[in-house]
Motif scaffolding. Structure first.
Motif, PDB file in Angstrom:
ATOM      1  N   MET A  22       0.848  -1.181   0.000  1.00  0.00           N
ATOM      2  CA  MET A  22       0.000   0.000   0.000  1.00  0.00           C
ATOM      3  C   MET A  22       0.885   1.232   0.000  1.00  0.00           C
ATOM      4  N   SER A  23       0.262   2.385  -0.196  1.00  0.00           N
ATOM      5  CA  SER A  23       0.995   3.639  -0.096  1.00  0.00           C
ATOM      6  C   SER A  23       1.385   3.884   1.355  1.00  0.00           C
ATOM      7  N   LEU A  24       2.279   4.859   1.564  1.00  0.00           N
ATOM      8  CA  LEU A  24       2.662   5.218   2.931  1.00  0.00           C
ATOM      9  C   LEU A  24       1.443   5.667   3.736  1.00  0.00           C
ATOM     10  N   THR A  25       0.541   6.365   3.072  1.00  0.00           N
ATOM     11  CA  THR A  25      -0.687   6.790   3.757  1.00  0.00           C
ATOM     12  C   THR A  25      -1.510   5.583   4.185  1.00  0.00           C
ATOM     13  N   SER A  35      -6.639   6.660   0.967  1.00  0.00           N
ATOM     14  CA  SER A  35      -5.284   6.483   0.482  1.00  0.00           C
ATOM     15  C   SER A  35      -5.285   5.924  -0.927  1.00  0.00           C
ATOM     16  N   GLY A  36      -4.235   6.161  -1.626  1.00  0.00           N
ATOM     17  CA  GLY A  36      -4.127   5.667  -2.999  1.00  0.00           C
ATOM     18  C   GLY A  36      -3.650   4.241  -3.059  1.00  0.00           C
TER      19      GLY A  36
END
Length: 279
Positions: free
Chosen positions: A112-115, A278-279
């Motif tokens: 996943m993204s950091l977010t 989140s992306g």
């Protein structure tokens, strides 16, 4: 996560908290769990009848998840017997999101993204707050050990099913065989009852069947969500059921202290929002 996936998984969390509350309240938990798994098997027969068979590539996941689920039921029964459910249950469920994230990264390279990782961290922290806010130092070590093993089992079958349902080419067929292969669980429990001449309270069994309908609906929808959203994100949002159960305890049953439970709920809610955006 898409809005559709988020809504599906939050609904599943509500169903999961509800059926676990039914098991917790039952006078005969073994019989209740037998009925839950019997409902799963019945749903499996129905799904197999209307679905294409799952692809051959998904069968290792079916068999692995089935074996893990057998261990899961045994550990769940032991956890209810040995420990404080309000602590053992959150520990086991709270371990799962992080373990699933690591497992899916190692096995299929999903990340996943950091977010998104931040959101997962908030969910895990919130669930952990519920687990350790009361009496952690005095908790029975055996119960905590069982809870940890239960968390490993939950993470293992979550990863296996997330991979398997994607390979299946027939999500409902995969679900059907997964559910049907739980049939030995109720058969073993009922056979033991008959062997030791322990009477079966059919009212408890019927209540367990209701819980089983909630359970099979929740898990079937979770498996579908794993085909349209990251497996780790689905697992994290699903485990918000712990917070739903805690809030039910505060608002409906007047359980105290309430401050830590509400703080935990806010942390999980923030994590769910971050995962959703989140992306």
């Amino acid at each position: 996560m898409s809005t559709t996936a988020l809504a599906i998984v939050l609904f599943c969390a509500l169903l999961h908290a509800s059926w676990n509350a039914m098991v917790k309240a039952a006078d005969d938990r073994a019989l209740t769990l037998a009925a839950v798994s019997a409902a799963h098997a019945a749903a499996g027969i129905a799904l197999i009848a209307v679905s294409d068979p799952p692809a051959l590539a998904s069968w290792p996941s079916v068999l692995a998840s089935t074996a893990i689920h057998y261990a899961y039921y045994a550990l769940l029964f032991s956890a209810y017997r040995l420990g404080d459910l309000s602590q053992v249950y959150p520990i086991s469920r709270g371990m799962a999101p992080a373990l699933v994230a690591v497992g899916t990264f190692l096995l299929i390279g999903e990340t996943m993204s950091l977010t998104g990782w931040g959101g997962l961290g908030l969910v895990t922290l919130g669930i952990g707050t519920i687990a350790f806010q009361r009496g952690a130092a005095q908790a029975d070590r055996t119960a905590i050990g069982v809870a940890a093993l239960l968390g490993l089992a939950i993470a293992a079958y979550s990863v296996a099913d997330g991979i398997g349902v994607r390979l299946s080419e027939s999500p409902t067929g995969y679900m059907g065989w997964l559910f049907l292969l739980e049939a030995p669980v109720p058969l073993a429990i009922l056979w033991r009852r008959r062997a030791i001449r322990n009477p079966i309270d059919w009212r408890v069994f019927v209540l367990g069947l209701v819980g089983g309908v909630l359970s099979v609906t929740a898990y079937g929808l979770v498996l579908y969500a794993k085909t349209i959203a990251p497996i780790a994100a689905v697992s994290a949002v699903r485990e918000s059921s712990v917070i739903i159960a805690a809030l039910i305890g505060v608002l409906v049953f007047g359980e105290r202290p309430w401050q830590g439970r509400v703080l935990a709920a806010l942390l999980v809610a923030a994590g769910v929002v971050v995962l959703a955006t989140s992306g």
